[in-house]
Design a protein around this motif. Structure first.
Motif, PDB file in Angstrom:
ATOM      1  N   ILE A 225      -7.340  -5.856   8.985  1.00  0.00           N
ATOM      2  CA  ILE A 225      -8.287  -4.768   8.761  1.00  0.00           C
ATOM      3  C   ILE A 225      -7.547  -3.465   8.531  1.00  0.00           C
TER       4      ILE A 225
ATOM      5  N   LYS B 249       1.336  10.796   1.767  1.00  0.00           N
ATOM      6  CA  LYS B 249       0.561  11.133   2.961  1.00  0.00           C
ATOM      7  C   LYS B 249       0.361   9.921   3.859  1.00  0.00           C
ATOM      8  N   PHE B 250       0.999   8.881   3.448  1.00  0.00           N
ATOM      9  CA  PHE B 250       0.741   7.637   4.162  1.00  0.00           C
ATOM     10  C   PHE B 250       1.163   7.752   5.620  1.00  0.00           C
TER      11      PHE B 250
ATOM     12  N   PHE C 132     -10.956   4.394  -2.763  1.00  0.00           N
ATOM     13  CA  PHE C 132     -12.121   5.278  -2.801  1.00  0.00           C
ATOM     14  C   PHE C 132     -11.698   6.722  -3.019  1.00  0.00           C
ATOM     15  N   ARG C 133     -10.529   7.022  -2.542  1.00  0.00           N
ATOM     16  CA  ARG C 133     -10.040   8.383  -2.780  1.00  0.00           C
ATOM     17  C   ARG C 133      -9.857   8.598  -4.267  1.00  0.00           C
TER      18      ARG C 133
ATOM     19  N   ILE D 154     -11.365   7.530  -6.716  1.00  0.00           N
ATOM     20  CA  ILE D 154     -12.527   7.772  -7.556  1.00  0.00           C
ATOM     21  C   ILE D 154     -13.083   9.171  -7.335  1.00  0.00           C
ATOM     22  N   GLN D 155     -12.604   9.827  -6.326  1.00  0.00           N
ATOM     23  CA  GLN D 155     -13.052  11.210  -6.113  1.00  0.00           C
ATOM     24  C   GLN D 155     -12.198  12.114  -6.995  1.00  0.00           C
TER      25      GLN D 155
ATOM     26  N   THR E 126       0.827  -1.198   0.000  1.00  0.00           N
ATOM     27  CA  THR E 126       0.000   0.000   0.000  1.00  0.00           C
ATOM     28  C   THR E 126       0.860   1.246   0.000  1.00  0.00           C
TER      29      THR E 126
ATOM     30  N   SER F  76       1.041   4.197  -2.740  1.00  0.00           N
ATOM     31  CA  SER F  76       0.617   5.547  -2.406  1.00  0.00           C
ATOM     32  C   SER F  76       1.797   6.480  -2.223  1.00  0.00           C
TER      33      SER F  76
ATOM     34  N   PHE G 261      -8.584   0.362   0.916  1.00  0.00           N
ATOM     35  CA  PHE G 261      -9.845   0.773   0.320  1.00  0.00           C
ATOM     36  C   PHE G 261      -9.991   2.283   0.370  1.00  0.00           C
ATOM     37  N   GLY G 262      -9.490   2.845   1.457  1.00  0.00           N
ATOM     38  CA  GLY G 262      -9.522   4.298   1.554  1.00  0.00           C
ATOM     39  C   GLY G 262      -8.830   4.898   0.355  1.00  0.00           C
ATOM     40  N   LEU G 263      -7.703   4.308   0.022  1.00  0.00           N
ATOM     41  CA  LEU G 263      -6.928   4.810  -1.102  1.00  0.00           C
ATOM     42  C   LEU G 263      -7.727   4.680  -2.401  1.00  0.00           C
TER      43      LEU G 263
ATOM     44  N   VAL H 149      -8.343  -1.427   5.362  1.00  0.00           N
ATOM     45  CA  VAL H 149      -9.018  -0.149   5.494  1.00  0.00           C
ATOM     46  C   VAL H 149      -8.262   0.926   4.729  1.00  0.00           C
ATOM     47  N   MET H 150      -6.967   0.954   4.964  1.00  0.00           N
ATOM     48  CA  MET H 150      -6.163   1.963   4.294  1.00  0.00           C
ATOM     49  C   MET H 150      -6.242   1.783   2.784  1.00  0.00           C
TER      50      MET H 150
END
Lengths: 533, 105, 503, 700
Positions: free
Chosen positions: D660, D647-648, D671-672, D674-675, D638, D642, D667-669, D664-665
């Motif tokens: 987890i 910013k990791f 999902f980020r 796609i923004q 990850t 990134s 998926f956060g990445l 979590v990290m």
């Protein structure tokens, strides 16, 4: 005498909330008056300890408690929240319910005692002492509250309350990697309490209080299977839901104990925390996990406890062996003690898992003893760290001649940790082993666990040799022996350790009736016995 | 084809086509004005639905009243949207929606 | 007869009427007090206060509909009205105290008018029982918020936010309208009770109905920023003026929830007639063949998970709060899944609590940006030592948002998870709890920067005026008190669940 | 009365410890006189106790220590502390006090001027206290308690000069090796407790007799309890600590390693003798035999005066254990007593030599000392003769009894067990050889180190008095009037053989069929019931008879092997008929094997300690890398992915130790990503979302 009031308020409320009062006083003091802040905090904790002693003096050893309200003492029971039911919702009742029995009494005493010691030890803090003392006092309330509350909701609230002060105390006043450690501690513990919360709610909705007719959080009511609604989620015996609930509760408490593999927060937290916080962490906080198991898991899911008894013993064994081996590999003095804590909590778990009077008495007594002994060890670490600003075991040597008085106390602390007879740790470990050994399926596990005794001796003596024997490196020639303040925190602990080692009855008598009741209650609740796998 | 009659289905097909075109415009046109026109198409597709259902379902005047409301609302929305687009042009010197992506991760 | 009904309706429509009048007065006053910017603010407050007063007068009014079954007056809408007015009131105060707004060269009169309009839209959203009324109310609040988001005309960020918002909102409401039109076609009415009656009496084409529901969900989802309709949220929140962001995150969202609850419960659940099932649980009857609670469950889980995991990565405080508010919406939706009065009351409790903690968090963010000129979390190192009150309050809000006991947020979550567990949705509860553990990380990160790292460079104390402190405490104290004495609040929420025993 | 006196004996040394540790520095002469005086008083009291305790007297006092009330499924849990004075403890009291007093007195000169003088005396005091505790207790738990305390105090005494690396390692080794034995001991106690619900010896025996503990558990309990003795009495394979423990001050060696601590193991087996099953006894006998033999072979080649004595001690302890194992109960205990005296004498003598030679310990650098240290030489020689089994000494009596016992045992059981007497005699011969080798190399011949030799002079009186007293006690008269037969002496009468309580099936064949009579015979009540004492005597004698028969052959043989040993020593070192070096060269592999102590230390160090350390490192690695970062690998990926954002937050990935965390990290990445900031992309997602929902829920 089973009720004690001061100014119309019950003594348990006093003991629990006195520190909050102290916190408010401390916060109102001007920032510059550091001395006043320190002495106020000490005064408050001393007063609290005195109240604990008063409580003890009035405590009746012959009452059992556990699952019978009549057996509890100093009961304070009020309705805290009472939302009457509308047509479509049930009445919600949450109680302010505090009381002590033989299970909680030793822990209350321990908390009061360690609270005082930790406050004395905190006098060396020189950074924002006001905030520090305020948080320390709040922490004290959280711990004390956990041990005296008998309403699950209240218990949970106190359980969580101490998270926050702990987070800040480690995070602000800790060592170089304090932030990492604080966050790790916080997230871990919160992760665990999420499970506790779920079980708590599931229990709540499975229950019905006979008097109010509403669901209830009252632990004592919940212990009676008759109060569980037939057909509800957690009704019955040995259902999958109940076993799962027990396991979830176990994880929640195990993180606090900590039980392998949930233990990794502990060494980090200890290494970074200031001395006094390590003392509290090891001295009291860890006990909340095992206390929770005894009070909640055993009482609420007795048959599941028996069902998982073997697994619990295995966890205890792993803790003992694993903790000891890890401790042996450490070069950081404090980390070493931290791992030894893990190992020592393993004895508690092993003793508990046996479901015998000897085992559980040993476990509770070990909780108390570990509290005092480890507190002493962490203070010992603190003493040397304050002077040398390093904790690397290999950098020292020959301290025995340089600091003979310190050395004397170190010997007591180390050998108590090794379980040497004549010091308190021995009796509790021996009882725990005797209890565990008398249960046939976990006998082999017990025998393997006894290896822990040898391993503890090995790493403790090795440390002793590396730090205190041999010749003193040139750079430490300026070290000084103990100061008066350090005496005040170490000597009382040493006295307690020796006294209880020679004469353990005060603590053991306190709990005997309750432990017998607990064993009786749990083992009679099911036809199951602890089975090997 | 003597039996041929314009029925509900036809209206629905039209409205669906309009709806689809509207969505297509919204997603593919770069110009913000065109996107707004796509939104208008969507609203009008709904309007056609309302009126058609109203007529073929014998539902009084509800549907027609609704469509009047919607037309008015569409106008109001267009006013605000165009003002915002104008402001965008002042600030960015462009009205291409895909070039205005300063706010993002 | 007709007049009588209208007059009767008007007599129960005072709060809304007052708000409408306030809008007009502000616009009018603007003509005379060109420079005196505060005046319209005071008028807005007066209007809100008056509306509040008249709302309170409705406290014991029996549940009923007015204006020919367009609008309902019931405890449910009452709850939201109180919430919206409180929120509007606080936002006006925020605006007063925000340097950002004060320093802008624009007149603020229409700002307050728009704010009131948004609140009015929210009122109507919470009380409409007709889909047309609902749509109109939605548009009223949306149109006002588009303008508010782009209020700083000269600011690129603000303009961009407005453009995105208006396009996104326009499309979403368009989709919703199309969905409404389909429902109209299926049921032949826009009256929610009529829809409910039709659906329970006649077999319908479920596929069409499902499409209609999903299209409508786009509208609801956009309002409450639920995944996958949330995309506008972070960008718009970041670009808008801070008080507006606060307003969007609370008022607009609360109104959206009100609308969502009412629509689904009345139209699809026969909420007019709650029934007691054999287990003794009070449950609404679900229409056969429609599994919308599952849809909501998926959306709820996706919403909170996405909100939380992305929030972890944020450095901009506003953006972080945006994601956090997405996640919070997820928790509230969780309670909706239960579809029982218990769940709904839990949701309402959470909303009330959320009002305090989220507005508090935004206010603290406003103050930080006022004094420290930053929105970046990394630049907030050690400010806990420079502004203790502010940062301690911020800590309270953050902990409450993450649901630590002794804060109101815990009670909110507690009730939600209670409802879930009581109805057997244990897995949802576990997911929710795990999410709140994850969320703790980024909330704690803020605290970490504030307290655990010593300030570098300038270390002088930064204090605020009394007004700021009072407002901060006014938000922080309820956040704690509601964590300890939550009885009245939950009582209120449970009372408010009686949607309407009519029809 | 006797109980009070024994308590006084027990606690006086503790008092000495407390006074000396806290106030020792302030007392004149740092309080050595106090410790010594207390011990002499104790000795007097101990004699009083001995004289007032008859052979079958049992004085018992108990105190309830822990009371856990009525435990469900177990019954009342009462753990008692108790004092038991009988023939065994009365004798041991005297032995311990005597040796301790001698060591105290000896140390006043030997340790004079040491920086930690007062601490030394304090430690001696608490050591004596712990040892007396073992002696006086009436139950296993209390014995374990004092057992461990002895471990602690011996740790302190062996490591007394902890500034030097030698004592550091030796003390640590002693404690840990003892602990290993103690774990076994404790496990044995647990077994006993679980089955008999008691720790008290008499209750345990009664319970075993009642059949509560039988079969494999009984044997296991016996062997495990014996494990404690293996540790404390330095039996194979845990004998390695004792020779190293010679790093401690020499009087300490005398006290600990001759008469007290190491004797505790033998005392333990003596105490628990009745509950040992046949299998356990055989095990014990063989352990003793192996120990006796191995250490005898090692002692032959050692060059350090104390090391030779240390290995001889180990060897003699092996003899005692072996004696108990073969059933020669009286003989084993007898040898313990006699050995205590002459071995203490030897150690103190060695101390005197070392003192005279200014801390020279290598016998290759000595020689000719008999001229300069007359008293030391004579006393040393006397004790050596006793140890070698020369007639007219106490050692001759006790060793002869043991050898007769082994022969009797072999004769009764037959088969492979004949190895026991064979190796035992061999060891006895070697004992005589290496002891005389020691004497010759140290006191005879030419001085090898002239410079040191010139400064040698006889030690002062406080050192020689204990030597004289102890060497005198090596004469036979103190134990038996008959110089060749111990059986008619007072000792054998005072400590008669006890009978086993184990079930019939688990006894040796020659023990069978005697239970009822013997047990009854032991209690005075039996006589009133009119049992025939003669019959008892007859049944009693199955083993005794065999011993009686074996007595003279054994004596002859033992005289022969001892004589041979001594003769050889003369031949090698006095008359120089053969060159020891040449012989050593001829059998070099054997020689080095012996010189290196059979490579036990190397084995333990290389395999067990190293292995353990490697294991701990492995665990540390596991804890840091695996448990604490199940997903550091995933986190790493990850982080790579990134790295552009920079910013990791490391602490997060580290912090959440579970999968987890990084999921979590991760998926956060995603999902980020796609923004994107493009409004139309968002709209496309919305449409996509709606369509997705439709397809998911269409079928429901």
């Amino acid at each position: 005498m089973h009720e004690l009031k001061i100014l119309g308020v019950g003594i348990l409320s006093w003991i629990t909330f006195l520190p909050v009062l102290g916190m408010i006083i401390v916060l109102m003091l001007p920032k510059e008056k550091e001395k006043t802040v320190k002495w106020t905090a000490l005064g408050i904790t001393l007063l609290q300890f005195v109240l604990c002693i008063v409580l003890w003096m009035n405590f009746d050893n012959t009452l059992a408690g556990i699952n019978k309200i009549e057996g509890f003492q100093f009961i304070e029971k009020f309705t805290w929240i009472d939302v009457p039911g509308f047509a479509w919702t049930n009445r919600v009742v949450i109680e302010y319910f505090m009381a002590v029995d033989g299970l909680s009494m030793p822990m209350v005493l321990l908390t009061g005692f360690i609270g005082v010691i930790a406050t004395i030890s905190s006098f060396s803090i020189n950074k924002s002492i006001k905030g520090y003392m305020a948080l320390l006092l709040l922490l004290n309330t959280g711990m004390m509250g956990t041990f005296v509350s008998l309403d699950f909701f209240l218990f949970f609230v106190f359980w969580e309350i101490m998270l926050l002060p702990m987070y800040f105390l480690i995070g602000v006043w800790g060592g170089p990697r304090r932030i990492y450690a604080a966050i790790k501690f916080f997230l871990y513990t919160l992760f665990g309490s999420a499970f506790i919360l779920i079980v708590m709610l599931a229990l709540y909705f499975s229950s019905k209080d006979p008097t109010t007719g509403a669901h209830t959080f009252n632990v004592i009511s919940l212990m009676d299977p008759a109060n569980l609604l037939p057909g509800s989620l957690l009704a019955g015996s040995l259902t999958t839901a109940r076993l799962l609930a027990y396991a979830a509760l176990f994880i929640g408490f195990a993180i606090k104990v900590p039980i392998f593999p949930f233990h990794t927060w502990l060494p980090d937290a200890h290494v970074e925390a200031p001395t006094a916080i390590s003392v509290i962490l090891a001295g009291v906080l860890l006990k909340m996990g095992t206390y929770g198991m005894l009070r909640m898991s055993y009482g609420l899911f007795p048959e599941a406890m028996v069902y998982f008894g073997y697994a619990l013993a295995v966890f205890g064994m792993i803790n003992i062996i694993y903790g000891s081996l890890c401790a042996m590999a450490q070069k950081d003095f404090k980390k070493l003690i931290a791992y030894s804590s893990i190992a020592h909590m393993g004895y508690v778990v092993l003793g508990m898992s046996s479901l015998t009077t000897q085992g559980i008495s040993g476990a509770i007594f070990q909780m108390f003893n570990h509290g005092t002994i480890t507190a002493m060890l962490f203070l010992i670490v603190g003493v040397i760290y304050d002077r040398a600003h390093t904790r690397n075991v290999d950098e020292f040597g020959g301290l025995a001649n340089k600091m003979p008085k310190y050395f004397g106390l170190v010997i007591i602390g180390f050998f108590a940790s090794m379980g040497l007879p004549g010091l308190s740790g021995f009796i509790s470990e021996a009882l725990a082993f005797l209890g565990a050994f008398s249960v046939e399926p976990i006998r082999v596990i017990t025998i393997i666990s006894t290896l822990g005794i040898v391993l503890t001796a090995a790493y403790m003596l090795w440390t002793l040799q590396r730090m205190f024997f041999g010749t003193l490196p040139e750079k430490w020639s300026g070290l000084t022996d103990l100061t008066a303040r350090e005496y005040f925190m170490l000597v009382p602990l040493a006295v307690v350790v020796i006294f209880l080692g020679v004469y353990p009855s005060p603590i053991l008598n306190m709990m005997a009736t309750s432990v017998n009741q607990l064993v009786d209650f749990v083992s009679k609740s099911t036809s199951l016995t602890i089975m090997g796998w | 084809m003597p039996n041929f009659q314009i029925g509900l289905t036809h209206f629905l097909v039209i409205s669906s086509l309009l709806f689809g075109l509207g969505l297509f415009a919204v997603v593919t046109r770069r110009n913000a004005i065109m996107i707004l026109m796509g939104i208008e198409l969507i609203l009008n597709a709904a309007n056609i639905n309302f009126i058609a259902f109203n007529k073929y379902g014998q539902l009084g005047v509800d549907g027609q009243v609704i469509s009047i409301f919607v037309i008015i609302l569409a106008a109001a929305e267009a006013v605000i949207a165009l003002a915002i687009v104008l402001n965008i042009y002042n600030n960015f010197k462009t009205v291409n929606a895909d070039e205005i992506d300063n706010l993002k991760e | 007869m007709l007049t009588q009904q209208i007059l009767d309706g008007l007599s129960k429509f005072y709060p809304e009427t007052i708000l409408s009048v306030t809008i007009l007065v502000i616009v009018f006053v603007e003509l005379f007090f060109k420079k005196k910017t505060r005046v319209s603010g005071w008028i807005a407050m007066a209007g809100l206060a008056a509306a509040m007063l008249f709302t309170f007068l409705q406290v014991n009014i029996p549940a009923q509909t007015i204006f020919f079954q367009m609008v309902a007056v019931d405890p449910f809408s009452y709850f939201f009205k109180v919430l919206l007015i409180l929120s509007g009131f606080l936002i006006v105060l925020f605006t007063f105290l925000s340097d950002e707004i004060r320093s802008s060269e624009f007149k603020t009169q229409e700002y307050y008018a728009l704010l009131i309009a948004l609140t009015l839209g929210g009122f109507l959203m919470a009380s409409s029982v007709n889909l047309l009324m609902m749509y109109l109310a939605l548009e009223l609040s949306s149109l006002s918020s588009y303008v508010l988001a782009g209020y700083f005309k000269k600011s690129n960020r603000s303009s961009e936010a407005a453009l995105k918002y208006v396009i996104y909102g326009g499309v979403s409401s368009g989709l919703m309208l199309f969905g409404i039109s389909l429902i109209y076609g299926i049921c032949g009415s826009l009256d929610m009770f009529a829809i409910s009656a039709y659906l329970s009496a006649n077999p319908v084409n479920l596929i069409t109905l499902l499409i209609a529901i999903f299209l409508m969900l786009a509208g609801f989802g956009y309002k409450i920023s639920a995944v996958p309709f949330h995309f506008w949220t972070p960008d718009v929140y970041e670009g808008s003026p801070m008080p507006v962001t606060a307003l969007l995150s609370v008022s607009s969202k609360a109104a959206g929830f009100a609308m969502l609850i009412r629509f689904f419960l009345v139209a699809f659940q026969n909420a007019g007639h709650p029934t007691i099932t054999t287990e003794g649980l009070h449950q609404y009857i679900t229409l056969p063949g429609l599994h919308w609670p599952e849809v909501i469950a998926v959306i709820a889980v996706a919403t909170m998970t996405l909100g939380n995991v992305v929030a972890i990565w944020q450095d901009n405080l506003k953006r972080l709060l945006a994601y956090s508010s997405i996640a919070q919406a997820g928790y509230m939706l969780l309670a909706f899944v239960v579809v029982s009065p218990q769940g709904i009351s839990a949701m309402l409790t959470y909303l009330a609590v959320y009002l305090f903690m989220n507005l508090g968090a935004f206010f603290a963010a406003i103050l930080i940006s006022n004094k420290y000129k930053t929105e970046n979390i990394e630049e907030m190192k050690g400010i806990g030592y420079r502004s203790p009150l502010l940062c301690v309050s911020m800590a309270v809000f953050m902990l409450s948002l993450s649901g630590i006991p002794m804060t109101a947020g815990f009670i909110g979550k507690f009730y939600i998870f209670s409802a879930l567990i009581n109805n057997g949705y244990i897995w949802l509860a576990i997911i929710g709890l795990m999410n709140s553990v994850v969320s703790l990380y980024y909330y704690i990160k803020i605290l970490k920067n504030m307290f655990l790292i010593r300030p570098q460079g300038d270390t002088g104390a930064v204090s605020f005026g009394a007004g700021y402190s009072v407002l901060l405490l006014a938000l922080a104290i309820p956040t704690i008190v509601l964590g300890i004495f939550f009885g009245p609040l939950t009582k209120f929420a449970e009372y408010s669940v009686q949607i309407f025993g009519l029809k | 009365m006797l109980i009070s006196i024994s308590l006084l004996i027990l606690f006086l040394p503790l008092l000495s410890f407390l006074i000396l540790i806290f106030f020792g520095k302030k007392l004149p002469r740092q309080g050595d006189w106090l410790g010594t005086a207390i011990l002499i008083i104790c000795l007097g009291l101990a004699f009083y106790v001995l004289l007032n305790t008859g052979a079958s007297d049992k004085f018992n006092a108990i105190y309830n220590w822990i009371d856990l009330k009525d435990a469900p499924g177990f019954g009342p849990v009462k753990i008692n502390l108790g004092i038991l004075i009988d023939n065994l403890s009365a004798i041991m009291l005297v032995v311990v006090c005597l040796i301790s007093a001698a060591a105290h007195l000896f140390s006043t000169k030997y340790m004079e001027g040491d920086a930690k003088y007062n601490r030394y005396y304090a430690y001696l005091g608490i050591f004596t206290f712990s040892m007396l505790g073992i002696v006086l207790t009436d139950n296993l738990l209390m014995m374990y308690i004092f057992w461990e305390l002895v471990g602690l105090t011996s740790y302190l005494l062996i490591g007394f000069w902890y500034e030097n690396p030698g004592p550091q390692y030796a003390s640590k080794k002693a404690f840990i090796v003892n602990r290993i034995g103690d774990v076994g001991f404790f496990t044995g106690i647990m077994i006993v407790y679980v089955f008999t619900k008691s720790f008290t010896f008499s209750e345990i025996f009664a319970a075993i007799e009642a059949g509560q503990l039988t079969g494999g558990w009984l044997t296991a309990a016996g062997i495990l309890i014996f494990c404690g003795a293996i540790g404390k009495s330095a039996q194979f394979p845990l004998h390695v600590w004792l020779p190293d423990a010679m790093e401690g001050p020499t009087p300490v060696s005398a006290l600990i390693h001759a008469a007290t601590m190491v004797a505790a193991g033998v005392y333990l087996v003596t105490r628990t003798f009745p509950m040992m099953s046949a299998s356990a006894l055989t095990f014990i006998a063989y352990i003793g035999l192996i120990t006796a033999f191995i250490s005898a072979t090692i002692a032959i080649t050692q060059n350090d005066i104390k090391k030779v004595l240390a290995y001889s001690t180990v060897s003699q302890l092996g003899f005692m254990i072996m004696a108990l194992g073969v059933g020669a109960y009286t003989a084993g205990f007898f040898h313990l007593v006699t050995h205590a005296a002459f071995k203490a004498c030897l150690f103190l003598g060695a101390g005197s030599v070392i003192y005279g030679m200014h801390h020279e310990q290598d016998i290759r650098n000595m020689g000719g000392l008999k001229k300069k240290m007359r008293i030391t030489y004579l006393t040393f020689l006397m004790a050596t003769m006793a140890l070698s089994g020369v007639p007219l000494t106490s050692g001759f009596l006790s060793k002869d009894s043991i050898l007769a016992g082994t022969m009797a045992f072999a004769g009764l059981t037959g088969g492979f067990n004949y190895i026991i007497p064979i190796l035992a005699f061999l060891s006895a011969g070697m004992t005589a050889f290496y002891m005389f080798r020691l004497v010759f190399l140290t006191f005879h011949g030419e001085p090898k180190n002239k410079e040191k030799f010139d400064h040698v002079k006889e030690s002062p009186l406080p050192m020689t008095i204990p030597l004289i007293v102890l060497s005198v006690l090596s004469f036979f008269v103190f134990f038996s009037y008959n110089p060749i037969d111990a059986n008619i002496g007072w000792f054998a009468k005072y400590v008669p053989a006890v009978q086993t309580v184990v079930p019939e099936a688990q006894r040796f064949d020659f023990q069978k069929g005697t239970t009822e009579h013997i047990v009854n015979a032991e209690s005075p009540a039996s006589e009133t019931h009119g049992e025939n004492p003669a019959a008892v005597e007859e049944n009693h004698s199955a083993f005794t008879e065999a011993v009686h028969h074996a007595h003279y052959p054994a004596m002859g043989l033992s005289l022969f092997v001892a004589g041979m040993g001594i003769l050889l020593a003369f031949a090698f070192y006095k008359w120089k008929k053969f060159s020891a070096d040449a012989v050593a060269e001829k059998i070099k592999p054997l020689y080095t094997f012996s010189l290196n102590k059979w490579y036990f230390d190397e084995f333990y160090e290389g395999v067990i300690v190293k292995g353990l350390l490697m294991l701990t490192q492995a665990f540390r690695w596991f804890d840091n890398k695996v448990v604490d970062g199940v997903v550091n690998g995933a986190a790493y990926v990850t982080e790579r992915s990134s790295s552009g954002t920079g910013k990791f937050d490391n602490s997060f990935v580290d912090g959440l130790v579970n999968l987890i965390g990084s999921v979590v990290m991760f998926f956060g990445l995603i999902f980020r990503k796609i923004q994107t900031g493009r409004i139309q992309t968002y709209l496309a997602y919305v449409l996509f979302g709606i369509i997705l929902f439709y397809f998911i829920f269409r079928t429901m």
